[in-house]
Design an enzyme around this catalytic site. Sequence first.
Site, PDB file in Angstrom:
ATOM      1  N   LYS A 189       0.837  -1.213   0.000  1.00 30.69           N
ATOM      2  CA  LYS A 189       0.000   0.000   0.000  1.00 30.69           C
ATOM      3  C   LYS A 189       0.862   1.249   0.000  1.00 30.69           C
ATOM      4  O   LYS A 189       2.067   1.173   0.317  1.00 30.69           O
ATOM      5  CB  LYS A 189      -0.908  -0.023   1.230  1.00 30.69           C
ATOM      6  CG  LYS A 189      -0.161  -0.066   2.544  1.00 30.69           C
ATOM      7  CD  LYS A 189      -1.069  -0.543   3.670  1.00 30.69           C
ATOM      8  CE  LYS A 189      -0.337  -0.474   5.003  1.00 30.69           C
ATOM      9  NZ  LYS A 189      -1.086  -1.133   6.076  1.00 30.69           N
ATOM     10  N   TYR A 197      16.332  30.674   7.145  1.00 30.20           N
ATOM     11  CA  TYR A 197      15.206  31.405   7.722  1.00 30.20           C
ATOM     12  C   TYR A 197      15.412  31.612   9.220  1.00 30.20           C
ATOM     13  O   TYR A 197      15.869  30.710   9.922  1.00 30.20           O
ATOM     14  CB  TYR A 197      13.905  30.641   7.508  1.00 30.20           C
ATOM     15  CG  TYR A 197      13.377  30.738   6.099  1.00 30.20           C
ATOM     16  CD1 TYR A 197      13.089  31.979   5.527  1.00 30.20           C
ATOM     17  CD2 TYR A 197      13.152  29.598   5.346  1.00 30.20           C
ATOM     18  CE1 TYR A 197      12.593  32.069   4.228  1.00 30.20           C
ATOM     19  CE2 TYR A 197      12.652  29.672   4.050  1.00 30.20           C
ATOM     20  CZ  TYR A 197      12.382  30.915   3.495  1.00 30.20           C
ATOM     21  OH  TYR A 197      11.898  30.993   2.216  1.00 30.20           O
TER      22      TYR A 197
HETATM   23  C1  LIG Z   1      -0.333  -2.027   6.718  1.00 31.50           C
HETATM   24  C2  LIG Z   1      -0.883  -3.339   7.112  1.00 31.50           C
HETATM   25  C3  LIG Z   1      -0.040  -4.444   7.296  1.00 31.50           C
HETATM   26  C4  LIG Z   1       1.469  -4.321   7.296  1.00 31.50           C
HETATM   27  O1  LIG Z   1       1.877  -3.832   8.569  1.00 31.50           O
HETATM   28  P1  LIG Z   1       3.385  -3.512   8.944  1.00 31.50           P
HETATM   29  O2  LIG Z   1       3.315  -3.073  10.346  1.00 31.50           O
HETATM   30  O3  LIG Z   1       3.849  -2.444   8.030  1.00 31.50           O
HETATM   31  O4  LIG Z   1       4.165  -4.767   8.754  1.00 31.50           O
HETATM   32  C5  LIG Z   1      -0.621  -5.674   7.539  1.00 31.50           C
HETATM   33  N1  LIG Z   1      -1.980  -5.804   7.618  1.00 31.50           N
HETATM   34  C6  LIG Z   1      -2.809  -4.761   7.478  1.00 31.50           C
HETATM   35  C7  LIG Z   1      -4.268  -4.967   7.592  1.00 31.50           C
HETATM   36  C8  LIG Z   1      -2.301  -3.490   7.241  1.00 31.50           C
HETATM   37  O5  LIG Z   1      -3.128  -2.444   7.131  1.00 31.50           O
END
Ligand SMILES: *Cc1c(COP(=O)(O)O)cnc(C)c1O
Length: 345
Positions: free
Chosen positions: A39, A249
Amino acid sequence: MPDAPPPTLRLRIDTSALASNWRTLDGMSGTAKAGAAVKANCYGLGVEACVPALRDAGAELFFVAHWSEVAAVARHVPPEQIAVLHGPITGDHAAYARSVGVLPVINSVMQARIWSDTGGGPCHLMIDTGINRLGINPHDLAEEAVQVLDVQILMSHLACADEASPMNEKQRAAFTSCHSAIKHSQLSLANSAGVALGSDYHFDVSRPGLSLYGGIPRAELAELIQQVAYPETAIMQVRNLVAGDCVGYNATFTADCDMRVGVVSLGYADGYLRSWAGNGFLTHAGRLLPLLGKVSMDMIVIDLTNAPELLEGDWLEVPYSLPEASQSSGLSQYELLTILGPRFH
Ligand SMILES: *Cc1c(COP(=O)(O)O)cnc(C)c1O
């Protein structure tokens, strides 16, 4: 319009480290098979670079959050290997899932109805066991709309896998007590940190994300996970300051002696946040080049005292060991990955 010349910012992705991290997490998952959370554009590192490496390493299940993230991933892997975590909120989402061939993760009775009413078919089902984000309440598993689902993977998500918390065992037990309440093919509970919690948490499929990309959410993973993302940036201008000159700045840095500094192409629009001011540094061949003054949108200024031969156009490394960068910036390892901006090549 001609192509733009190469940018002064680049993000090197070590795809062998990425593949090795997937194999490590797959191995640590025991009899379970590791999928891959891809994702948010592979946590900011780029689907184009990362998904083929994960696929070639052996991953066969890829999790995105948004429907908008499907197309980029589907260029590299079969659609039935893609799961969409946010699930179908509208009939359009369900129709899109069917026409592309990806599987939605059903997160509520409403989503179950949308999926079934529009034709059903294979899907995954997320149960809430205590995190209270997306996920169906275990009491609702008996609902007709849920019972008729063709559930491939029954899953839940841990809230506290990165700490020693009684929540972990509580969620694992709650998850286990749901297994007989709904037909399913496989079970999945562990994210990256959950993989390190041990075999009780592995079930059939694990879902690492952060640790694929070099994140270390638990000490058990420290020696095993390799850095994947290496941001690099170029010096745009070298300046000679005299004692009393100030930088940036609000003039928060004043030189107490004559010094050579570099103006570097990296700023908060690239994810190099202002919280680095005061303790940030870049490196060149192992030498530290401290950040001077505030972080601007498109540039920072660094002290070149330790690297007197450097000139305009020379490339510098941005230290990005995630555990260390998290310590010194106060940002989470997740944020450090996902904030890297679109100007990186
Ligand atoms: C993002 C996510 C993961 C991965 O989690 P990490 O902590 O990055 O390993 C697994 N399952 C779900 C449902 C997620 O949303």
